[in-house]
Design a protein around this motif. Structure first.
Motif, PDB file in Angstrom:
ATOM      1  N   GLY A  46     -40.521  -8.798 -53.928  1.00 59.29           N
ATOM      2  CA  GLY A  46     -40.238 -10.122 -54.468  1.00 59.29           C
ATOM      3  C   GLY A  46     -41.229 -11.191 -54.046  1.00 59.29           C
ATOM      4  O   GLY A  46     -40.935 -12.385 -54.155  1.00 59.29           O
ATOM      5  N   LEU A  47     -42.403 -10.793 -53.559  1.00 57.31           N
ATOM      6  CA  LEU A  47     -43.399 -11.775 -53.117  1.00 57.31           C
ATOM      7  C   LEU A  47     -44.156 -12.392 -54.302  1.00 57.31           C
ATOM      8  O   LEU A  47     -44.615 -13.531 -54.233  1.00 57.31           O
ATOM      9  N   VAL A  48     -44.299 -11.607 -55.367  1.00 61.16           N
ATOM     10  CA  VAL A  48     -44.971 -12.087 -56.576  1.00 61.16           C
ATOM     11  C   VAL A  48     -43.957 -12.072 -57.713  1.00 61.16           C
ATOM     12  O   VAL A  48     -43.236 -11.084 -57.890  1.00 61.16           O
ATOM     13  N   SER A  49     -43.901 -13.156 -58.463  1.00 58.75           N
ATOM     14  CA  SER A  49     -42.963 -13.230 -59.580  1.00 58.75           C
ATOM     15  C   SER A  49     -43.507 -14.215 -60.615  1.00 58.75           C
ATOM     16  O   SER A  49     -43.344 -15.414 -60.479  1.00 58.75           O
ATOM     17  N   ALA A  50     -44.183 -13.680 -61.623  1.00 63.72           N
ATOM     18  CA  ALA A  50     -44.817 -14.548 -62.621  1.00 63.72           C
ATOM     19  C   ALA A  50     -44.903 -13.833 -63.960  1.00 63.72           C
ATOM     20  O   ALA A  50     -44.807 -12.607 -64.042  1.00 63.72           O
ATOM     21  N   ALA A  51     -45.066 -14.633 -64.999  1.00 64.25           N
ATOM     22  CA  ALA A  51     -45.273 -14.102 -66.346  1.00 64.25           C
ATOM     23  C   ALA A  51     -46.451 -14.838 -66.970  1.00 64.25           C
ATOM     24  O   ALA A  51     -46.612 -16.045 -66.779  1.00 64.25           O
ATOM     25  N   LEU A  52     -47.264 -14.094 -67.699  1.00 63.72           N
ATOM     26  CA  LEU A  52     -48.418 -14.675 -68.374  1.00 63.72           C
ATOM     27  C   LEU A  52     -48.340 -14.347 -69.860  1.00 63.72           C
ATOM     28  O   LEU A  52     -48.111 -13.197 -70.225  1.00 63.72           O
ATOM     29  N   ALA A  53     -48.518 -15.361 -70.696  1.00 63.03           N
ATOM     30  CA  ALA A  53     -48.591 -15.158 -72.148  1.00 63.03           C
ATOM     31  C   ALA A  53     -50.054 -15.218 -72.545  1.00 63.03           C
ATOM     32  O   ALA A  53     -50.626 -16.300 -72.673  1.00 63.03           O
ATOM     33  N   PRO A  54     -50.705 -14.055 -72.721  1.00 56.69           N
ATOM     34  CA  PRO A  54     -52.149 -14.016 -72.976  1.00 56.69           C
ATOM     35  C   PRO A  54     -52.469 -14.207 -74.462  1.00 56.69           C
ATOM     36  O   PRO A  54     -51.597 -14.039 -75.315  1.00 56.69           O
ATOM     37  N   PRO A  55     -53.711 -14.521 -74.782  1.00 57.44           N
ATOM     38  CA  PRO A  55     -54.104 -14.656 -76.185  1.00 57.44           C
ATOM     39  C   PRO A  55     -53.955 -13.355 -76.972  1.00 57.44           C
ATOM     40  O   PRO A  55     -53.491 -13.360 -78.107  1.00 57.44           O
ATOM     41  N   LEU A  56     -54.352 -12.232 -76.366  1.00 59.83           N
ATOM     42  CA  LEU A  56     -54.280 -10.935 -77.040  1.00 59.83           C
ATOM     43  C   LEU A  56     -53.347 -10.012 -76.266  1.00 59.83           C
ATOM     44  O   LEU A  56     -53.767  -9.254 -75.395  1.00 59.83           O
TER      45      LEU A  56
ATOM     46  N   PHE B 120     -61.530 -22.000 -81.136  1.00 58.55           N
ATOM     47  CA  PHE B 120     -61.879 -20.921 -80.206  1.00 58.55           C
ATOM     48  C   PHE B 120     -61.395 -21.258 -78.799  1.00 58.55           C
ATOM     49  O   PHE B 120     -60.802 -20.421 -78.104  1.00 58.55           O
ATOM     50  N   HIS B 121     -61.636 -22.504 -78.388  1.00 57.27           N
ATOM     51  CA  HIS B 121     -61.214 -22.949 -77.055  1.00 57.27           C
ATOM     52  C   HIS B 121     -59.691 -22.931 -76.934  1.00 57.27           C
ATOM     53  O   HIS B 121     -59.141 -22.497 -75.917  1.00 57.27           O
ATOM     54  N   GLU B 122     -59.011 -23.391 -77.989  1.00 58.79           N
ATOM     55  CA  GLU B 122     -57.550 -23.458 -77.963  1.00 58.79           C
ATOM     56  C   GLU B 122     -56.923 -22.068 -77.937  1.00 58.79           C
ATOM     57  O   GLU B 122     -55.928 -21.837 -77.251  1.00 58.79           O
ATOM     58  N   PHE B 123     -57.505 -21.139 -78.693  1.00 55.04           N
ATOM     59  CA  PHE B 123     -56.937 -19.791 -78.757  1.00 55.04           C
ATOM     60  C   PHE B 123     -57.044 -19.062 -77.427  1.00 55.04           C
ATOM     61  O   PHE B 123     -56.099 -18.408 -76.992  1.00 55.04           O
ATOM     62  N   TRP B 124     -58.217 -19.186 -76.774  1.00 60.09           N
ATOM     63  CA  TRP B 124     -58.420 -18.422 -75.538  1.00 60.09           C
ATOM     64  C   TRP B 124     -57.869 -19.172 -74.329  1.00 60.09           C
ATOM     65  O   TRP B 124     -58.576 -19.566 -73.417  1.00 60.09           O
ATOM     66  N   THR B 125     -56.578 -19.399 -74.366  1.00 55.27           N
ATOM     67  CA  THR B 125     -55.856 -19.981 -73.243  1.00 55.27           C
ATOM     68  C   THR B 125     -54.671 -19.088 -72.908  1.00 55.27           C
ATOM     69  O   THR B 125     -54.224 -18.290 -73.748  1.00 55.27           O
ATOM     70  N   THR B 126     -54.178 -19.208 -71.714  1.00 55.39           N
ATOM     71  CA  THR B 126     -53.043 -18.392 -71.259  1.00 55.39           C
ATOM     72  C   THR B 126     -51.968 -19.299 -70.687  1.00 55.39           C
ATOM     73  O   THR B 126     -52.262 -20.262 -69.972  1.00 55.39           O
ATOM     74  N   ARG B 127     -50.727 -19.003 -71.017  1.00 57.44           N
ATOM     75  CA  ARG B 127     -49.583 -19.755 -70.499  1.00 57.44           C
ATOM     76  C   ARG B 127     -49.050 -19.051 -69.267  1.00 57.44           C
ATOM     77  O   ARG B 127     -48.755 -17.851 -69.306  1.00 57.44           O
ATOM     78  N   LEU B 128     -48.948 -19.766 -68.162  1.00 60.01           N
ATOM     79  CA  LEU B 128     -48.464 -19.216 -66.893  1.00 60.01           C
ATOM     80  C   LEU B 128     -47.049 -19.713 -66.634  1.00 60.01           C
ATOM     81  O   LEU B 128     -46.789 -20.917 -66.622  1.00 60.01           O
ATOM     82  N   TYR B 129     -46.128 -18.765 -66.443  1.00 61.17           N
ATOM     83  CA  TYR B 129     -44.742 -19.084 -66.115  1.00 61.17           C
ATOM     84  C   TYR B 129     -44.433 -18.562 -64.709  1.00 61.17           C
ATOM     85  O   TYR B 129     -44.607 -17.363 -64.444  1.00 61.17           O
ATOM     86  N   LYS B 130     -43.991 -19.434 -63.835  1.00 64.92           N
ATOM     87  CA  LYS B 130     -43.611 -19.020 -62.483  1.00 64.92           C
ATOM     88  C   LYS B 130     -42.108 -18.730 -62.488  1.00 64.92           C
ATOM     89  O   LYS B 130     -41.293 -19.624 -62.702  1.00 64.92           O
ATOM     90  N   LEU B 131     -41.756 -17.466 -62.263  1.00 65.22           N
ATOM     91  CA  LEU B 131     -40.355 -17.021 -62.390  1.00 65.22           C
ATOM     92  C   LEU B 131     -39.561 -17.248 -61.106  1.00 65.22           C
ATOM     93  O   LEU B 131     -40.115 -17.376 -60.036  1.00 65.22           O
TER      94      LEU B 131
ATOM     95  N   ASP C  36     -34.135 -21.866 -63.992  1.00 69.46           N
ATOM     96  CA  ASP C  36     -35.271 -22.390 -64.746  1.00 69.46           C
ATOM     97  C   ASP C  36     -36.560 -21.959 -64.077  1.00 69.46           C
ATOM     98  O   ASP C  36     -36.576 -21.489 -62.930  1.00 69.46           O
ATOM     99  N   PHE C  37     -37.674 -22.113 -64.797  1.00 70.59           N
ATOM    100  CA  PHE C  37     -38.978 -21.755 -64.257  1.00 70.59           C
ATOM    101  C   PHE C  37     -39.332 -22.646 -63.064  1.00 70.59           C
ATOM    102  O   PHE C  37     -39.019 -23.838 -63.037  1.00 70.59           O
ATOM    103  N   ARG C  38     -39.994 -22.053 -62.090  1.00 68.47           N
ATOM    104  CA  ARG C  38     -40.482 -22.854 -60.966  1.00 68.47           C
ATOM    105  C   ARG C  38     -41.643 -23.736 -61.391  1.00 68.47           C
ATOM    106  O   ARG C  38     -41.950 -24.742 -60.760  1.00 68.47           O
ATOM    107  N   GLY C  39     -42.259 -23.375 -62.469  1.00 64.17           N
ATOM    108  CA  GLY C  39     -43.369 -24.159 -63.001  1.00 64.17           C
ATOM    109  C   GLY C  39     -43.947 -23.475 -64.225  1.00 64.17           C
ATOM    110  O   GLY C  39     -43.846 -22.249 -64.376  1.00 64.17           O
TER     111      GLY C  39
END
Length: 298
Positions: A145-155, A287-298, A75-78
């Motif tokens: 393996g020091l960095v492991s993340a995923a970002l879901a950007p608006p665009l 506008f505020h809601e759209f310009w957000t990003t979801r951060l997943y820690k893998l 599962d995601f670390r966060g």
């Protein structure tokens, strides 16, 4: 006395009986109409709630499909939604990473969970299925393996896989840049803003008095639904006309899921939002809601 002699007393009594019976029947009719109106209103309220829950259902469906599999043990670390200073901090950290030649992997993965690139699978190993759950997303990881993340950007950009000595972090994926049109469309509201970055340059709005609740007054449910659908169609036609009047290089359309399909050919980007309130307030909220990003820690 005169009424009795003329035989009118009996007729008047009968009229009173019929009037009372009429009132009784009218009350029954009114009660039935109210019951039907309540049923239609309850149905419409349920449909509105269904629309709000659809996104949540889609988010959970992937997890349900994986119950009982080995993938479910990982599962995601966060997970968090980032914007403003928090987003600035996350992007700055990613942008600061430096590795040897081809030591940093950046990959844009679309929403096909079965199409995670081999390069991503090789680096993430057992954690690769998490990318499918987060997709569409940008994956950032390095060969150590020091960095492991995923970002879901608006665009999100088109899918790609890139090894380099640093991560690819394009500002336009995460923040409003340049001049663009941003339209909020609901079945009864339209708001269009022309922005330069985060600055609103101009806007126009209109609302349509769409029938939202079935009520007494002679309309059957079927007639009510047809009339309401026509009102919504007319509203969306006008929204399309207003958009066509603005010459913008990029158009983002957000709003209710049920109406967004009308703008699939017109918009460069579509997204559902829950913005409500008066048109100006709803536009700012969307506008505020759209310009957000979801951060997943893998």
């Amino acid at each position: 006395m005169l009424d009795e002699l003329l035989g009118r007393a009996e007729l008047k009594a009968r009229i009173e009986e019929l009037e009372e019976e009429k009132h009784h029947l009218q009350r029954r009719v009114d009660a039935e109409e109210e019951r039907r109106a309540d049923a239609v209103s309850a149905r419409q309220d349920a449909e509105e709630r269904v629309n709000r829950l659809e996104d949540r259902i889609e988010e959970l469906q992937d997890r349900v499909d994986r119950l009982g599999t080995e993938e479910e043990a990982v599962d995601f670390r966060g997970v968090e939604t980032v914007r403003g200073e928090r987003l600035d901090d996350v992007l700055a950290r990613l942008d600061s990473v430096e590795t040897g030649p081809e030591g940093a992997l950046t990959a844009m993965v679309d929403d096909d969970a079965n199409d995670v690139p081999d390069a991503v699978r090789d680096v993430l190993g057992d954690h690769a299925p998490l990318v499918g759950r987060a997709a569409p997303c940008l994956v950032y990881t390095d060969d150590a393996g020091l960095v492991s993340a995923a970002l879901a950007p608006p665009l999100a950009p088109d899918p790609f896989v890139e090894w380099d000595q640093g991560f690819s972090v394009e500002e336009s994926w995460f923040r409003p840049t340049g001049t663009f049109g941003f339209a909020l469309v609901r079945s009864d509201l339209f708001a269009l803003g022309v922005y330069d970055g985060s600055d609103l340059q101009s806007s126009e709005t209109f609302e349509t008095d769409v029938m939202n609740k079935h009520s007494k007054g002679g309309f059957s449910q079927a007639r009510f639904e047809r009339r309401r659908d026509q009102q919504v169609d007319d509203h969306l036609d006008e929204a399309e006309e207003r958009i066509a009047e603005h010459d913008v290089d990029t158009l983002i359309v957000v709003g209710e899921r049920t109406v967004l399909s009308r703008f699939r050919e017109t918009a460069d980007h579509l997204a559902t939002v829950d913005a409500s309130g008066d048109p100006d307030e709803a536009l700012a909220q969307a506008f505020h809601e759209f310009w957000t990003t979801r951060l997943y820690k893998l």
